[in-house]
Enzyme design. Structure first.
Site, PDB file in Angstrom:
ATOM      1  N   GLY A   1      -2.704   3.962   2.767  1.00  0.00           N
ATOM      2  CA  GLY A   1      -3.690   3.874   1.691  1.00  0.00           C
ATOM      3  C   GLY A   1      -4.884   3.008   2.063  1.00  0.00           C
ATOM      4  O   GLY A   1      -6.022   3.307   1.674  1.00  0.00           O
TER       5      GLY A   1
ATOM      6  N   SER B   1       0.859  -1.187   0.000  1.00  0.00           N
ATOM      7  CA  SER B   1       0.000   0.000   0.000  1.00  0.00           C
ATOM      8  C   SER B   1       0.891   1.230   0.000  1.00  0.00           C
ATOM      9  O   SER B   1       2.056   1.161   0.394  1.00  0.00           O
ATOM     10  CB  SER B   1      -0.885   0.032   1.252  1.00  0.00           C
ATOM     11  OG  SER B   1      -0.110   0.325   2.404  1.00  0.00           O
ATOM     12  N   ASP B   2       0.370   2.353  -0.429  1.00  0.00           N
ATOM     13  CA  ASP B   2       1.127   3.579  -0.234  1.00  0.00           C
ATOM     14  C   ASP B   2       0.766   4.131   1.126  1.00  0.00           C
ATOM     15  O   ASP B   2      -0.344   4.641   1.349  1.00  0.00           O
ATOM     16  CB  ASP B   2       0.840   4.625  -1.310  1.00  0.00           C
ATOM     17  CG  ASP B   2       1.794   5.814  -1.145  1.00  0.00           C
ATOM     18  OD1 ASP B   2       2.603   5.787  -0.204  1.00  0.00           O
ATOM     19  OD2 ASP B   2       1.736   6.752  -1.954  1.00  0.00           O
ATOM     20  N   TYR B   3       1.731   4.026   2.029  1.00  0.00           N
ATOM     21  CA  TYR B   3       1.540   4.558   3.370  1.00  0.00           C
ATOM     22  C   TYR B   3       0.195   4.066   3.902  1.00  0.00           C
ATOM     23  O   TYR B   3      -0.076   2.876   3.854  1.00  0.00           O
ATOM     24  CB  TYR B   3       1.650   6.095   3.326  1.00  0.00           C
ATOM     25  CG  TYR B   3       2.227   6.673   4.602  1.00  0.00           C
ATOM     26  CD1 TYR B   3       3.562   6.464   4.943  1.00  0.00           C
ATOM     27  CD2 TYR B   3       1.427   7.402   5.467  1.00  0.00           C
ATOM     28  CE1 TYR B   3       4.076   6.985   6.126  1.00  0.00           C
ATOM     29  CE2 TYR B   3       1.944   7.933   6.636  1.00  0.00           C
ATOM     30  CZ  TYR B   3       3.264   7.723   6.965  1.00  0.00           C
ATOM     31  OH  TYR B   3       3.762   8.248   8.118  1.00  0.00           O
TER      32      TYR B   3
END
Ligand code: BGC
Length: 764
Positions: free
Chosen positions: A308, A304-306
Site C-alpha cells: 500500500g 499497510s495492506d501489502y
C-alpha cells in the site's frame, strides 16, 4: 508455566537458543517490565536500538520458505530467498513474516532471531486466517447469513486454535468492510451490507480470534480489523478503485464495524488500498491519526495492506519511494508490508530530519507492545510446537463445527410446493452441474492453509445420508465458465433417468475474492444453458447455488421450484448441503446481502435513502425513481430466508406509542409455525425515521433474534428499543437523535411487511 515451556523448548531447540534467549537484553528488560509495567522495559530496549533495527521492526514480508508452500495469494514482489530472509532476521532487519509455512519454518526463523540477532527481539508470524485454518469454515459472508455472532465467534476460535498451533501470532482478519456493491469480489470476506450485522460479526470474530484468556495465551491470535477504511465503497465495484464518500457516510456506515472490532479488543488494523475522496487511506492523517488515534484512542498497530505504501506512487500521491515512505509513515502507518520501503527509506528520512525520531520510536514502541501483549517476550516459541501443530488441527470437534456452521449458513430462497426436504429413500437423484462432484471450488476464496483436496464434495455428502447411495448420480454437464462437449446431452440423460435433480451451479471460487470484480453478477452462460436444458426435461429441480456474492438469478434457475444459496462452505461443504437437502437440519440462514433483479441496480442495498419520487416495488412509472427494465427492489431481499416450517408474523404490540427520551419501548410480535417441521426463525426489527435533519434510510435493522418455533407452536418475541438505538450522524457530524415519528417493522426480511406500526420519540 515458564519452566515447563522453557524445558519443552529446550527439547525442540537444544539449549543454546534457550540460553541465548534467557540472557537476551529484550528478555531481561521485559521481564523487569512484568513487574514495573510495560513501558520502562520497552523504552529501555528502544534506547538500545539503531535506526536500522528500528526500521527492521517495522518491516514485514511474505514468508519465503519454499517447503509446503501456502497458496500464493498476492503478487510476489520481494525476491528474497529463505537464506536472505534469515540473514535479515539475523541483522535485525525484519519484524516477522506472513503467510508462512508452519511450525518448522517458524521455529527455524525464531531460533535465528533469538540466538543470532543482536537484541534478540522475537519475530511475529502473521497470516491470512480468514475463515479457518486447516479446517475451513464457511466464507465469512456465508457465516454472516447465520445471523449468529456466537457461531462466528466459535469458528474464529477454532481457527485461532489451529493457526496458533502452527506458529501464527497474528491473523489479518476479520475483514469488516461493509460491502454494498455486489460486483466487488471481496464482499465474500466480510459480513455483507448491513451496519448492525457488520458490527456484531466484527466483534464476535475478534473475540473468537483473540480468545478470552488474554492475548498471551498460546491459542490466542491477534486480530486485525481490515481494511481501514471504506475499501468496500470502491467505485463501480472495481477492486482497488477510488472511493469518494462523505464523512457522514464514513461515520454512519463504514466506521462502525471497526469501532466494534476495537471495542472488542482488536489490537491491529490494516490501512486500505483505496483513496478516500482524493487522499489514499495509506497516507491519510485524518483517518489514521485524527479519527483512529485521537478520537477513538486506538492504541494498537497500523499495518499497510501489502504494498500500500509503494502504491502511493501509482495513485499519483507520492512522487517516489522516499516520499511514499514519508507520507505513509507520517500519516500513521506503523508497519510496512512487503514493499521494504520503510527498511530502505526510513533511516535516511530520519537522518535528514524529514521524519522525526519521535515518530519512529512511537511506531516501534507499538510493535514492541504488541509483541509483548502476545507473550512473545516471555516465550518467543509459545505458539511454535510441531506436535501441537499436528494434534490441534482438523480435530473431530472442528470438523463437526464446520458442518454445523455450513448448515447454518445455507439460505433457502424458495421452496415451491415444499419440494424440499427430499426423502432419503425411494427417489433417484441426479446431481448435475460443475459443483456436483469433485475436489474443486469447495473451500472458497482466501483459503491459505486448507485445501479442496481435504474437503468433502456434494456427491460424497449426499451419498452418505441417503438410504441407497446407488440411487445418486453425478454429471457435470458444464464447466464453470466453459462448455463441456456433449455435457448437456449427458446431463439431460441423467435428469431423465432421475426423479429429482439437484442442480449445483454458480461461481467458481476464483470468481470472487481479491481482484475478482465482475461487471455482470450472473451465473456464467454455459451453466445457464445447462439449467435451461435440464429444466426442459420437466423434472423437479432444486438449485444449489455456489457463490461468493449476491447473484442475479433469472431464467430456468429462477423458475426452479427450490433454490438454496450454499456459498462456499469449506471443509464440510457436501455434508452440510446434504443435511439441508434431506431435512437432517432445517435451513435457518438469511441473506446478508440483497440479491438484485439486475446487475445494473448495483450498488443496491436495502438501507438506501428514498428519493423525492420513490417507486417502491411497484411497476415502473414515468417520472418516478425507476429503471425501465426492472423493479427498483431486491429480487431476494436482505434478511430473506425460508425454512421448512410455515412461519407467520402477527400481533404487533407496542408497550407505548410514545417513547420517552430516557424511556424504553417494548415491541412484541407473535411468530407462528403452522408447518410440520421445527423452524429457527431470525426475527428482524427495522425502523425508519420519518423526518430528520439528515435524511434516513428507508429501513434500518436495529435488532434481530433467532427463535426456535416447534411445529404448531407460537412464540412471542420481545425487543426493547431505546433512544440510543435511533442515533444517526447528524448535521454536526456527531451522533444525534431527534424527537419525532418513526415507523417500525418486525419482519422476516428488509423488504417484507411483517407486522408494522409507528411510535413517537418524545423530547425530554
Ligand atoms: C490483501 C489483504 C491481505 C494481504 C496479505 C492483500 O492483498 O488486500 O487483505 O491481508 O494481502 O496477504
Amino acid at each position: 508455566m515458564e519452566t515447563s515451556s522453557i524445558s519443552r523448548r529446550a527439547l525442540v531447540l537444544g539449549t543454546g537458543a534457550v540460553t541465548a534467549w534467557a540472557a537476551s537484553p529484550a528478555r531481561a528488560l521485559l521481564a523487569a517490565a512484568d513487574r514495573a509495567g510495560a513501558s520502562p522495559a520497552i523504552e529501555a530496549l528502544l534506547a538500545r536500538m539503531t535506526v536500522a533495527e528500528k526500521a527492521g521492526q517495522l518491516t514485514l514480508n511474505a514468508a519465503t520458505w519454499a517447503s509446503g508452500a501456502a497458496n500464493a495469494l498476492n503478487p510476489v514482489t520481494a525476491g528474497a530467498s529463505f537464506e536472505v530472509q534469515l540473514a535479515e532476521v539475523r541483522d535485525g532487519h525484519l519484524t516477522g513474516v506472513f503467510n508462512g509455512h508452519g511450525a518448522d519454518m517458524a521455529q527455524r526463523m525464531q531460533t535465528v532471531a533469538m540466538r543470532e540477532s543482536r537484541l534478540k527481539i522475537p519475530l511475529i508470524f502473521a497470516a491470512d486466517v480468514i475463515h479457518g485454518f486447516r479446517t475451513v469454515f464457511p466464507v465469512p459472508l456465508a457465516e454472516a447469513g447465520s445471523f449468529d455472532p456466537g457461531l462466528a465467534e466459535s469458528t474464529a476460535r477454532a481457527a485461532a486454535v489451529e493457526a496458533s498451533a502452527a506458529g501464527i501470532d497474528w491473523t489479518f482478519a476479520p475483514m469488516v468492510d461493509i460491502a454494498r456493491d455486489q460486483r466487488w469480489g471481496r464482499g465474500v470476506e466480510g459480513a455483507g451490507e448491513d451496519v448492525l450485522l457488520g458490527r456484531m460479526m466484527a466483534a464476535a470474530r475478534v473475540r473468537g480470534f483473540q480468545g478470552t484468556r488474554g492475548l498471551a495465551a498460546d491459542d490466542a491470535v491477534m486480530a486485525c480489523a481490515k481494511h481501514f477504511a471504506a475499501y468496500g465503497a470502491a467505485e463501480a465495484g472495481l477492486d482497488y478503485n477510488s472511493v469518494d464518500v462523505s464523512e457522514r457516510t464514513l461515520r454512519d456506515v463504514y466506521f462502525p464495524p471497526f469501532q466494534a472490532a476495537f471495542a472488542a479488543g482488536a489490537l491491529s488494523t490494516m490501512a486500505s488500498f483505496n483513496e478516500i475522496s482524493g487522499v489514499p487511506a495509506t497516507a491519510n492523517p485524518w483517518l489514521l491519526d485524527t479519527v483512529l488515534r485521537k478520537e477513538w484512542g486506538f492504541g494498537g498497530l497500523v499495518v499497510s495492506d501489502y504494498t500500500g505504501d509503494e502504491e502511493l506512487i501509482a495513485h499519483g500521491f507520492a512522487a517516489d519511494a522516499r516520499e511514499a515512505t514519508r507520507l505513509a509513515f507520517m500519516a500513521g502507518v506503523d508497519m510496512s508490508m512487503q514493499s521494504n520501503f520503510y527498511r530502505d527509506h526510513l533511516p535516511a528520512l530520519v537522518a535528514s530530519g524529514a521524519v522525526p525520531m519521535a515518530r519512529l520510536d512511537q511506531a516501534v514502541r507499538r510493535v514492541l507492545h504488541v509483541k509483548q501483549a502476545l507473550g512473545l517476550f516471555d516465550d518467543p516459541f509459545r505458539r511454535i510446537d510441531p506436535t501441537r501443530e499436528r494434534t490441534r488441527v482438523q480435530t473431530k470437534a472442528h470438523q463437526a463445527l464446520a458442518r454445523d456452521a455450513g448448515r447454518r449458513s445455507i439460505v433457502l430462497l424458495k421452496n415451491d410446493g415444499d419440494l424440499l426436504p427430499l426423502p432419503r429413500a425411494g427417489k433417484r437423484i441426479a446431481l448435475i452441474g460443475p459443483f456436483a462432484q469433485g475436489q474443486e471450488d469447495l473451500v472458497g476464496p482466501w483459503t491459505v492453509y486448507g485445501s479442496d483436496a481435504e474437503a468433502v464434495d456434494l456427491l460424497t455428502g449426499v451419498r452418505a445420508v441417503v438410504a441407497d447411495a446407488g440411487m445418486v448420480t453425478a454429471t457435470a454437464g458444464s464447466g464453470v465458465e466453459q462448455e463441456i462437449p456433449g455435457g448437456i446431452d449427458a446431463a439431460v440423460a441423467a435428469a431423465r433417468a432421475a426423479d429429482v435433480v439437484v442442480l449445483a451451479i454458480g461461481e467458481g471460487q476464483s470468481m470472487s475474492g481479491e481482484a475478482q470484480s465482475r461487471a455482470a453478477i450472473v451465473i456464467p452462460a454455459p451453466q445457464l444453458a445447462l439449467a435451461a436444458a435440464v429444466a426442459a426435461t420437466g423434472k423437479p429441480i432444486v438449485v444449489a447455488l455456489r457463490n461468493g456474492r449476491a447473484l442475479e438469478v433469472s431464467g430456468a434457475v429462477l423458475d426452479a421450484p427450490a433454490i438454496l444459496v450454499t456459498w462456499f462452505l469449506g471443509s464440510q461443504s457436501g455434508p452440510a448441503i446434504a443435511d439441508i437437502l434431506f431435512g437432517l437440519a432445517a435451513p435457518s440462514a438469511r441473506l446478508p446481502v440483497s440479491f438484485p433483479f439486475a446487475t445494473g441496480q448495483e450498488p443496491y442495498h436495502y438501507a438506501h435513502k428514498s428519493t423525492g419520487r420513490p417507486n417502491p416495488a411497484g411497476p415502473p412509472r414515468d417520472f418516478k425513481a425507476r429503471y425501465r427494465e426492472t423493479l427498483n427492489a431486491a429480487r431476494f431481499a436482505f434478511g430473506h430466508g425460508l425454512t421448512y416450517g410455515r412461519i407467520a408474523y402477527s400481533d404487533l404490540q407496542l408497550g407505548t406509542a410514545k417513547l420517552a427520551w430516557d424511556g424504553d419501548l417494548a415491541v412484541r410480535a407473535t411468530i407462528t409455525n403452522s408447518g410440520t417441521c421445527a423452524a429457527d426463525e431470525v426475527v428482524q426489527l427495522y425502523v425508519h425515521d420519518v423526518a430528520a435533519s439528515i435524511t434516513r434510510p428507508v429501513r434500518e435493522l436495529k435488532a434481530f433474534r433467532r427463535v426456535h418455533v416447534a411445529p404448531g407452536a407460537r412464540v412471542e418475541v420481545v425487543f426493547t428499543l431505546r433512544r440510543s438505538d435511533l442515533l444517526f450522524v447528524g448535521t454536526a457530524l456527531k451522533p444525534t437523535v431527534e424527537p419525532g415519528a418513526f415507523r417500525l417493522w418486525i419482519a422476516p426480511s428488509a423488504e417484507a411487511e411483517g407486522v408494522s406500526g409507528t411510535f413517537e420519540l418524545v423530547a425530554a
